[in-house]
Enzyme design. Structure first.
Site, PDB file in Angstrom:
ATOM      1  N   GLU A  25       0.836  -1.214   0.000  1.00 43.41           N
ATOM      2  CA  GLU A  25       0.000   0.000   0.000  1.00 43.41           C
ATOM      3  C   GLU A  25       0.869   1.262   0.000  1.00 43.41           C
ATOM      4  O   GLU A  25       2.074   1.217   0.265  1.00 43.41           O
ATOM      5  CB  GLU A  25      -0.932   0.003   1.209  1.00 43.41           C
ATOM      6  CG  GLU A  25      -0.211   0.082   2.533  1.00 43.41           C
ATOM      7  CD  GLU A  25      -0.979   0.855   3.594  1.00 43.41           C
ATOM      8  OE1 GLU A  25      -1.466   1.966   3.308  1.00 43.41           O
ATOM      9  OE2 GLU A  25      -1.064   0.338   4.721  1.00 43.41           O
ATOM     10  N   SER A 140     -13.072   1.703   9.831  1.00 45.36           N
ATOM     11  CA  SER A 140     -12.345   1.798   8.565  1.00 45.36           C
ATOM     12  C   SER A 140     -13.033   1.015   7.460  1.00 45.36           C
ATOM     13  O   SER A 140     -13.561  -0.077   7.685  1.00 45.36           O
ATOM     14  CB  SER A 140     -10.927   1.249   8.749  1.00 45.36           C
ATOM     15  OG  SER A 140     -10.258   1.262   7.509  1.00 45.36           O
ATOM     16  N   ASP A 142     -11.478  -0.484   5.441  1.00 44.76           N
ATOM     17  CA  ASP A 142     -10.643  -1.684   5.247  1.00 44.76           C
ATOM     18  C   ASP A 142     -11.441  -2.952   5.577  1.00 44.76           C
ATOM     19  O   ASP A 142     -11.249  -3.992   4.934  1.00 44.76           O
ATOM     20  CB  ASP A 142      -9.407  -1.658   6.160  1.00 44.76           C
ATOM     21  CG  ASP A 142      -8.404  -0.571   5.781  1.00 44.76           C
ATOM     22  OD1 ASP A 142      -8.607   0.095   4.748  1.00 44.76           O
ATOM     23  OD2 ASP A 142      -7.431  -0.393   6.535  1.00 44.76           O
ATOM     24  N   LYS A 159      -3.691  -1.256  15.027  1.00 50.08           N
ATOM     25  CA  LYS A 159      -3.013  -0.433  16.013  1.00 50.08           C
ATOM     26  C   LYS A 159      -3.860  -0.270  17.267  1.00 50.08           C
ATOM     27  O   LYS A 159      -5.084  -0.273  17.227  1.00 50.08           O
ATOM     28  CB  LYS A 159      -2.688   0.930  15.420  1.00 50.08           C
ATOM     29  CG  LYS A 159      -1.186   1.126  15.377  1.00 50.08           C
ATOM     30  CD  LYS A 159      -0.789   2.079  14.315  1.00 50.08           C
ATOM     31  CE  LYS A 159      -1.064   1.431  12.999  1.00 50.08           C
ATOM     32  NZ  LYS A 159      -1.750   2.256  12.073  1.00 50.08           N
TER      33      LYS A 159
HETATM   34  N1  PSU Z   1      -1.620   1.318   9.618  1.00 50.55           N
HETATM   35  C1  PSU Z   1      -0.339   1.817   9.675  1.00 50.55           C
HETATM   36  N2  PSU Z   1      -0.024   2.884   8.937  1.00 50.55           N
HETATM   37  C2  PSU Z   1      -0.937   3.447   8.104  1.00 50.55           C
HETATM   38  C3  PSU Z   1      -2.264   2.885   8.026  1.00 50.55           C
HETATM   39  C4  PSU Z   1      -2.551   1.832   8.802  1.00 50.55           C
HETATM   40  O1  PSU Z   1       0.498   1.305  10.390  1.00 50.55           O
HETATM   41  O2  PSU Z   1      -0.589   4.416   7.452  1.00 50.55           O
HETATM   42  C5  PSU Z   1      -3.229   3.403   7.002  1.00 50.55           C
HETATM   43  C6  PSU Z   1      -3.584   2.240   6.064  1.00 50.55           C
HETATM   44  O3  PSU Z   1      -3.495   2.716   4.736  1.00 50.55           O
HETATM   45  C7  PSU Z   1      -5.014   1.913   6.422  1.00 50.55           C
HETATM   46  C8  PSU Z   1      -5.502   3.277   6.787  1.00 50.55           C
HETATM   47  O4  PSU Z   1      -5.726   1.338   5.373  1.00 50.55           O
HETATM   48  O5  PSU Z   1      -4.441   3.830   7.556  1.00 50.55           O
HETATM   49  C9  PSU Z   1      -6.771   3.244   7.568  1.00 50.55           C
HETATM   50  O6  PSU Z   1      -7.287   4.535   7.612  1.00 50.55           O
HETATM   51  P1  PSU Z   1      -8.777   4.763   8.128  1.00 50.55           P
HETATM   52  O7  PSU Z   1      -8.717   4.458   9.592  1.00 50.55           O
HETATM   53  O8  PSU Z   1      -9.057   6.221   7.841  1.00 50.55           O
HETATM   54  O9  PSU Z   1      -9.650   3.850   7.354  1.00 50.55           O
HETATM   55 MN    MN Z   2     -12.209   6.310   9.687  1.00 52.40          MN
END
Ligand code: PSU
Ligand code: MN
Length: 300
Positions: A25, A140, A142, A159
């Site tokens: 990614e 997310s 994801d 995390k």
């Molecule tokens: N975990 C990490 N570093 C990151 C991310 C996740 O250690 O930069 C990024 C990934 O691209 C993940 C995104 O898909 O954060 C999730 O963001 P959100 O919580 O806005 O969906």
């Molecule tokens: Mn979000």
């Protein structure tokens, strides 16, 4: 209309020859790591995949086109250009229409990897359910993405800035299998152990490949999460971790950070307040996962 994917020769050739390819990614490069380290780390991750016997395919949107594999100049753009936006699946069409640059999240990367026929993907940590999700609804993209995309994601769990328990429950609801490597413990990204136990552990990349084959045979749709913990002596000091977590969440709340800015804000907070210690751990995590993902791709 044909899907407008741009592939590097290296990736196209590897796929055509049926050789192992690992998707990577780019949000982690643009929004997850500080400059100038981010660009160096992006190259290190690709190198780690190559040394482990697979072809790296870093995925990002450059000038409105989804690229599978980046030339060094494109990687530099993603790492350093201020116009690069964080692209999840819903942003893809918009950034493409505007001919913009976008760094893809796990969700968007998995989407593009699936279009390209890549089955294995390495990252640091998966997005998940945020701690205040019962009032903010912040979960997310994801998670739903992996419920439908046939991609195996190697990560170090999610995390600790997230609600780990709620995230595991959502993964179950979405029928996304979660296995840990060498343990029944679900890793906690910066920490070896999140405190949560999983039903399944795997010991080898070959086992993961066999699970993937069986899932395909039984048509259980969607992706799978392979959680790969850091060795204990490489984790972030748990006491430091706890302090940063409390302070980071408070800072985000006080500043009214919301939406897709939450994850980058907290990552940056950790990196700054730990004087780069969390950054080093973050890099180790990603390299570790890249190597295991390469082994899975090879075993396939
Ligand atoms: N975990 C990490 N570093 C990151 C991310 C996740 O250690 O930069 C990024 C990934 O691209 C993940 C995104 O898909 O954060 C999730 O963001 P959100 O919580 O806005 O969906
Ligand atoms: Mn979000």
């Amino acid at each position: 209309m044909k899907t407008p994917l741009q592939m590097t020769k290296e990736v196209a050739q590897a796929l055509a020859d049926n050789r192992p390819v690992v998707a990577l990614e780019s949000t982690i490069i643009s929004h997850g790591l500080p400059r100038p380290r981010n660009f160096e780390v992006a190259l290190e991750i690709e190198d780690a995949v190559r040394r482990a016997g697979a072809t790296p395919a870093t995925i990002a949107v450059v000038d409105g086109v989804a690229n599978v594999g980046l030339e060094e100049k494109q990687l530099d753009t993603i790492a350093n250009d201020n116009s690069v936006v964080k692209v999840s699946i819903r942003d893809l069409g918009i950034v493409a229409a505007r001919r913009g640059h976008g760094a893809t999240t796990v969700a968007a990367t998995a989407h593009i990897a699936a279009l390209a026929g890549i089955r294995v993907f390495a990252t640091g940590g998966l997005g998940g359910v945020h701690r205040d999700a019962n009032s903010t609804f912040d979960e997310s993209a994801d998670l739903p993405a992996l419920s439908s995309l046939p991609v195996t994601v190697v990560c170090a769990g999610v995390k600790s800035i997230l609600d780990v328990s709620a995230t595991l429950e959502r993964l179950e609801t979405l029928s996304i299998p979660v296995v840990s490597v060498g343990t029944n413990k679900f890793p906690g990204f910066y920490l070896t152990d999140s405190g949560y136990t999983l039903d399944w552990k795997v010991d080898t990349a070959a086992e993961v490949a066999e699970i993937m084959r069986q899932r395909a045979a039984y048509q259980t749709k969607g992706g799978m999460v392979v959680a790969n913990p850091l060795p204990q002596d490489e984790q972030l000091d748990p006491v430091l971790h706890e302090r940063l977590l409390t302070e980071g969440l408070r800072a985000a709340h006080l500043r009214g950070i919301r939406g897709k800015d939450v994850t980058p804000f907290l990552l940056d907070f950790f990196h700054r307040e730990s004087q780069g210690k969390s950054l080093d751990v973050n890099v180790t995590v990603v390299l570790n996962n890249a190597v295991f993902a390469a082994a899975i791709a090879a075993a396939l």
